[in-house]
Design an enzyme around this catalytic site. Structure first.
Site, PDB file in Angstrom:
ATOM      1  N   PRO A 121      30.489  32.100  32.373  1.00  0.00           N
ATOM      2  CA  PRO A 121      31.360  33.214  31.978  1.00  0.00           C
ATOM      3  C   PRO A 121      31.699  34.051  33.205  1.00  0.00           C
ATOM      4  CG  PRO A 121      29.099  33.639  31.297  1.00  0.00           C
ATOM      5  CD  PRO A 121      29.123  32.235  31.817  1.00  0.00           C
ATOM      6  N   LYS A 122      32.906  34.566  33.259  1.00  0.00           N
ATOM      7  CA  LYS A 122      33.283  35.463  34.346  1.00  0.00           C
ATOM      8  C   LYS A 122      32.789  36.862  33.968  1.00  0.00           C
ATOM      9  CE  LYS A 122      37.084  36.727  37.412  1.00  0.00           C
ATOM     10  NZ  LYS A 122      36.821  38.165  37.378  1.00  0.00           N
ATOM     11  N   VAL A 123      31.594  37.176  34.404  1.00  0.00           N
ATOM     12  CA  VAL A 123      30.950  38.429  34.023  1.00  0.00           C
ATOM     13  C   VAL A 123      31.717  39.600  34.627  1.00  0.00           C
ATOM     14  CG1 VAL A 123      28.805  39.751  34.112  1.00  0.00           C
ATOM     15  CG2 VAL A 123      28.737  37.252  33.867  1.00  0.00           C
ATOM     16  N   ASP A 275      35.665  38.647  31.419  1.00  0.00           N
ATOM     17  CA  ASP A 275      37.125  38.650  31.434  1.00  0.00           C
ATOM     18  C   ASP A 275      37.694  37.255  31.688  1.00  0.00           C
ATOM     19  OD1 ASP A 275      36.397  38.482  34.074  1.00  0.00           O
ATOM     20  OD2 ASP A 275      37.613  40.168  34.755  1.00  0.00           O
ATOM     21  N   GLY A 276      36.879  36.214  31.404  1.00  0.00           N
ATOM     22  CA  GLY A 276      37.375  34.852  31.528  1.00  0.00           C
ATOM     23  C   GLY A 276      36.228  33.878  31.739  1.00  0.00           C
TER      24      GLY A 276
END
Length: 556
Positions: A121-123, A275-276
């Site tokens: 996950p894009k933290v 966010d991605g």
């Protein structure tokens, strides 16, 4: 630093498609100065007090908008705040940043050329370097410009989630990761970013109130010069206390699998905002070769923004069938999900006046249920506050049954309602169709179209002969619709429950009911009964009822 970098990246990616405002130079200078002053106030609050007065995404978009304006009108963007953001502590291994792909197909092309891929996950937090020497945490450095950053060692040593001592291979290591705001079951799709980055940055910059540091977690996404095998790396990180890395790093075997996991993390409860999704190859070069902007072994596929900044182009007024005036803001087009948004409703004239929205203002737009554009807030007001004058209060529930120059908008709104499923259900006939018919035949009132002949309809400019014939058949069939549908088509102020409960399905029976009689029906109180009585006995309604009786319409 993350604010400056994200704003710059947004400008870099979007500037080519940006449109320069059509402003005189004097107006441009005034608008630029005003927005510059506001951003400076936000920066001062953020960097000096650790307080974020504006949402992260809004700040990024407005900062990019300011830079766009400055370039449009021949002035270079101010770099006053850049020295304070750079930092003086050198990273042992540079932060490369992450290239963003914008589509599944672009990701597919990137993955096709690489092996041994993993996804994370894009933290959504603040990047940091952790340096361990002889088993101890000796340095923590903010991302800064990727080469140098601020010394955050003292603060990071107070974060409980960051191990202070390590053993084994990790005893002498450089780790890169994200400091994030700890959340309990954070569902990104429902909750958005909730300003998580600003909360972390604020906590790291505050001189006091270290209690907030207990609310910060850490996610390690890179171990430069660590084990070449990702599974070995994850196992050692997990054993050392960095458990989230192993839990949320999965094999990326296909672009379809990445797309599915991206959606799952978007809709699943996580301990952090995201966010991605990030896809990376375990085949990384040696850390000494890492440079900002050159990490070609890792990409991110961000989520579509929940909301977008849009500039108001104009303010428009529309009159509905009941005479209510609504306000709509025309927008510079923005994309939300798969929709191109050009307009957003501002509601009534009173609400528009309370919102104080004028041409040139910057507003935040999102999609409500069923993909309908929604105004979230006014983010920035331009210096020019000229506003159009709303229509005079001449429209009401009994106006514009007849066509006239001042009445055309409400007149067509009445016709559109009349042909809808709630009215007479005339298939395939909406506002544009009614305008085509009226332009050719200039019929007098909202039921005059019943007199149009087959020949007239088939000869209507803008309609094919086949469509004209189909309309003639539909107009004939509509004569057989039940009485209550005609009453609804006329715009009677009756709820569906009241209509269904009417005794004696005829105009005469309805006309004879008293206010007290109406109040015995479901959904009708004293005020509603008064509205019904006023409508029933209005002269213009009576004329229409008699005209429908002459046409032998059911119930009249």
């Amino acid at each position: 630093m993350w604010r400056w970098i994200s704003g710059l990246l947004m400008l870099w990616c979007g500037y080519g498609a940006a449109v320069c405002p059509v402003w005189p130079q004097a107006k441009a200078e005034k608008e630029i100065a005003s927005l510059s002053a506001q951003i400076k106030r936000w920066d001062d609050a953020y960097w000096k007090q650790g307080v974020s007065d504006v949402n992260d995404d809004v700040y990024d978009q407005l900062n990019a908008r300011l830079t766009q304006w400055q370039r449009c009108f021949g002035s270079e963007p101010s770099e006053e705040k850049l020295p304070a953001l750079t930092g003086s502590v050198k990273h042992p291994v540079a932060h490369t940043g992450v290239h963003k792909v914008t589509s599944k197909e672009e990701l597919r092309q990137w993955m096709r050329a690489r092996r041994n891929l993993w996804m994370q996950p894009k933290v959504d937090g603040v990047a940091v370097t952790l340096v361990y020497r002889d088993g101890n945490l000796t340095q923590a450095i903010s991302r800064g410009d990727g080469l140098k950053g601020e010394d955050w060692t003292g603060k990071v040593r107070l974060i409980p989630s960051v191990p202070q001592t390590l053993t084994g291979t990790l005893a002498n290591s450089v780790l890169q990761g994200e400091l994030f705001w700890l959340s309990d079951n954070h569902i990104q799709r429902q909750m958005g970013g909730m300003n998580a980055r600003a909360k972390v940055a604020g906590a790291m910059m505050r001189q006091k109130d270290n209690a907030l540091l207990s609310k910060i977690g850490v996610f390690i996404w890179a171990w430069p010069d660590g084990p070449k095998d990702m599974q070995t790396s994850l196992a050692e990180l997990s054993q050392a206390g960095f458990t989230l890395s192993a839990r949320y790093t999965l094999p990326a075997e296909s672009v379809d699998g990445v797309e599915k996991q991206r959606a799952a993390w978007h809709e699943t409860g996580l301990p952090f905002a995201t966010d991605g999704i990030v896809v990376r190859s375990e085949d990384e070069p040696a850390g000494e070769g890492w440079l900002p902007g050159e990490g070609n072994w890792v990409v991110a596929w961000k989520y579509s923004p929940v909301s977008q900044l849009a500039e108001v182009k104009n303010i428009q007024f529309s009159v509905g069938r009941t005479g209510k005036v609504s306000v709509v803001a025309g927008l510079e087009p923005v994309r939300l999900d798969d929709k191109q948004v050009r307009r957003v409703s501002l509601g009534s004239v009173e609400r528009w006046q309370r919102l104080d929205i004028a041409q040139g203002d910057q507003v935040l737009i999102s999609l409500a249920g069923q993909g309908i554009p929604r105004l979230d807030k006014v983010v920035w007001r331009g210096t020019d506050r000229q506003k159009p004058r709303p229509p005079d209060s001449q429209y009401h529930s009994l106006s514009c049954f007849y066509a006239s120059p001042d009445c055309m908008e409400q007149f067509f709104a009445r016709l559109t309602w009349l042909s809808s499923k709630q009215g007479l259900d005339i298939e395939g006939l909406g506002e544009s169709g009614w305008r085509t018919l009226w332009q050719a035949h200039h019929f007098e009132h909202i039921f005059s179209w019943l007199l149009l002949t087959q020949a007239q309809l088939q000869a209507t400019p803008g309609l094919s002969a086949a469509r004209g014939l189909a309309l003639w058949h539909r107009f004939n069939r509509v004569r057989e619709q039940p009485f209550i549908r005609w009453i609804s088509a006329m715009g009677a102020p009756l709820s569906k429950a009241t209509l269904n409960a009417i005794d004696g399905r005829s105009w005469q029976a309805m006309s004879q009911r008293s206010s007290a009689d109406w109040q015995t029906l479901p959904g009708t109180g004293e005020e509603k009964a008064r509205q019904i009585m006023n409508w029933m006995h209005a002269p213009q309604v009576d004329v229409l009822a008699k005209w429908l009786a002459e046409q032998h319409i059911n119930g009249f």
